[in-house]
Design a protein around this motif. Structure first.
Motif, PDB file in Angstrom:
ATOM      1  N   UNK A  16       0.841  -1.207   0.000  1.00 53.59           N
ATOM      2  CA  UNK A  16       0.000   0.000   0.000  1.00 53.59           C
ATOM      3  C   UNK A  16       0.872   1.251   0.000  1.00 53.59           C
ATOM      4  N   UNK A  17       1.918   1.254   0.812  1.00 53.26           N
ATOM      5  CA  UNK A  17       2.802   2.418   0.869  1.00 53.26           C
ATOM      6  C   UNK A  17       3.440   2.651  -0.498  1.00 53.26           C
ATOM      7  N   UNK A  18       3.881   1.596  -1.156  1.00 58.38           N
ATOM      8  CA  UNK A  18       4.486   1.737  -2.489  1.00 58.38           C
ATOM      9  C   UNK A  18       3.490   2.362  -3.467  1.00 58.38           C
ATOM     10  N   UNK A  19       2.225   1.949  -3.417  1.00 57.72           N
ATOM     11  CA  UNK A  19       1.206   2.511  -4.308  1.00 57.72           C
ATOM     12  C   UNK A  19       0.955   3.983  -3.987  1.00 57.72           C
ATOM     13  N   UNK A  20       0.956   4.333  -2.722  1.00 56.84           N
ATOM     14  CA  UNK A  20       0.745   5.724  -2.311  1.00 56.84           C
ATOM     15  C   UNK A  20       1.904   6.588  -2.778  1.00 56.84           C
ATOM     16  N   UNK A  21       3.118   6.121  -2.569  1.00 57.04           N
ATOM     17  CA  UNK A  21       4.303   6.879  -2.997  1.00 57.04           C
ATOM     18  C   UNK A  21       4.289   7.059  -4.513  1.00 57.04           C
ATOM     19  N   UNK A  22       3.895   6.027  -5.236  1.00 55.69           N
ATOM     20  CA  UNK A  22       3.802   6.152  -6.695  1.00 55.69           C
ATOM     21  C   UNK A  22       2.768   7.211  -7.076  1.00 55.69           C
ATOM     22  N   UNK A  23       1.635   7.245  -6.377  1.00 56.48           N
ATOM     23  CA  UNK A  23       0.589   8.231  -6.663  1.00 56.48           C
ATOM     24  C   UNK A  23       1.046   9.653  -6.336  1.00 56.48           C
ATOM     25  N   UNK A  24       1.886   9.790  -5.327  1.00 52.06           N
ATOM     26  CA  UNK A  24       2.403  11.119  -4.972  1.00 52.06           C
ATOM     27  C   UNK A  24       3.306  11.629  -6.084  1.00 52.06           C
ATOM     28  N   UNK A  25       4.157  10.751  -6.587  1.00 52.33           N
ATOM     29  CA  UNK A  25       5.040  11.105  -7.692  1.00 52.33           C
ATOM     30  C   UNK A  25       5.770  12.408  -7.454  1.00 52.33           C
ATOM     31  N   UNK A  26       5.697  13.286  -8.419  1.00 48.60           N
ATOM     32  CA  UNK A  26       6.379  14.579  -8.354  1.00 48.60           C
ATOM     33  C   UNK A  26       5.425  15.725  -8.003  1.00 48.60           C
ATOM     34  N   UNK A  27       4.240  15.398  -7.508  1.00 45.20           N
ATOM     35  CA  UNK A  27       3.248  16.435  -7.196  1.00 45.20           C
ATOM     36  C   UNK A  27       3.755  17.371  -6.103  1.00 45.20           C
ATOM     37  N   UNK A  28       3.390  18.635  -6.224  1.00 45.76           N
ATOM     38  CA  UNK A  28       3.702  19.606  -5.177  1.00 45.76           C
ATOM     39  C   UNK A  28       2.928  19.250  -3.922  1.00 45.76           C
ATOM     40  N   UNK A  29       3.513  19.545  -2.768  1.00 48.53           N
ATOM     41  CA  UNK A  29       2.847  19.286  -1.507  1.00 48.53           C
ATOM     42  C   UNK A  29       1.895  20.446  -1.216  1.00 48.53           C
ATOM     43  N   UNK A  30       0.612  20.217  -1.526  1.00 44.66           N
ATOM     44  CA  UNK A  30      -0.400  21.247  -1.349  1.00 44.66           C
ATOM     45  C   UNK A  30      -1.767  20.586  -1.212  1.00 44.66           C
ATOM     46  N   UNK A  31      -2.812  21.411  -1.125  1.00 44.39           N
ATOM     47  CA  UNK A  31      -4.171  20.888  -0.958  1.00 44.39           C
ATOM     48  C   UNK A  31      -4.618  20.042  -2.136  1.00 44.39           C
TER      49      UNK A  31
END
Length: 148
Positions: A16-31
């Motif tokens: 699950x953590x691997x899938x979440x990290x993949x979904x985060x990708x290079x996105x900016x940390x924001x709302x």
């Protein structure tokens, strides 16, 4: 693992953590990132909260305690979490120590009581941008917080 052998709770957690990290990708940390994570991995209908609870019951999560807060770091940077580390804490009606998120913070709240909130957030994902700061606070009961 041989055919037919079930994955352990820990193995499913890591997946699950691997899938979440993949979904985060290079996105900016924001709302916007928080909204994306809440849509893709909602608080309800997502087994992450159950995996956290089972991990604590099995003893591989939140094995330490200080100042009334149980905590642990099941995943160090690298491997399934990429550049992230993964920490899980259990807090009950308490404010933790003030700190600054130099690189930001991505978190998932698992309330154990209907009224429990983490920094005002109910169940689900929150994102703090780089440079943000706070006293992490759980009010209204107990909650697990997973953060990257």
């Amino acid at each position: 693992m041989s055919e037919g052998q079930a994955l352990t709770t820990r193995e499913v957690f890591d997946t699950r953590i691997a899938a979440i990290v993949e979904a985060i990708g290079e996105h900016n940390l924001n709302d916007d990132l928080a909204a994306r994570l809440n849509a893709r991995f909602p608080a309800y209908g997502n087994d992450l909260g159950d995996l956290i609870i089972r991990g604590v019951e099995q003893g591989w999560l939140c094995g330490r305690e200080a100042g009334g807060i149980r905590y642990g770091r099941p995943i160090k940077p690298g491997g399934v979490a990429g550049l992230f580390s993964v920490d899980v804490v259990l807090m009950q009606n308490i404010a933790g120590p003030h700190h600054i998120h130099t690189q930001g913070e991505i978190g998932f709240v698992v309330p154990l009581d209907d009224t429990a909130r983490f920094d005002g957030f109910a169940a689900g994902w929150y994102v703090y941008p780089p440079g943000s700061d706070h006293h992490p606070t759980v009010s209204g009961g107990s909650a697990y917080i997973l953060y990257l």
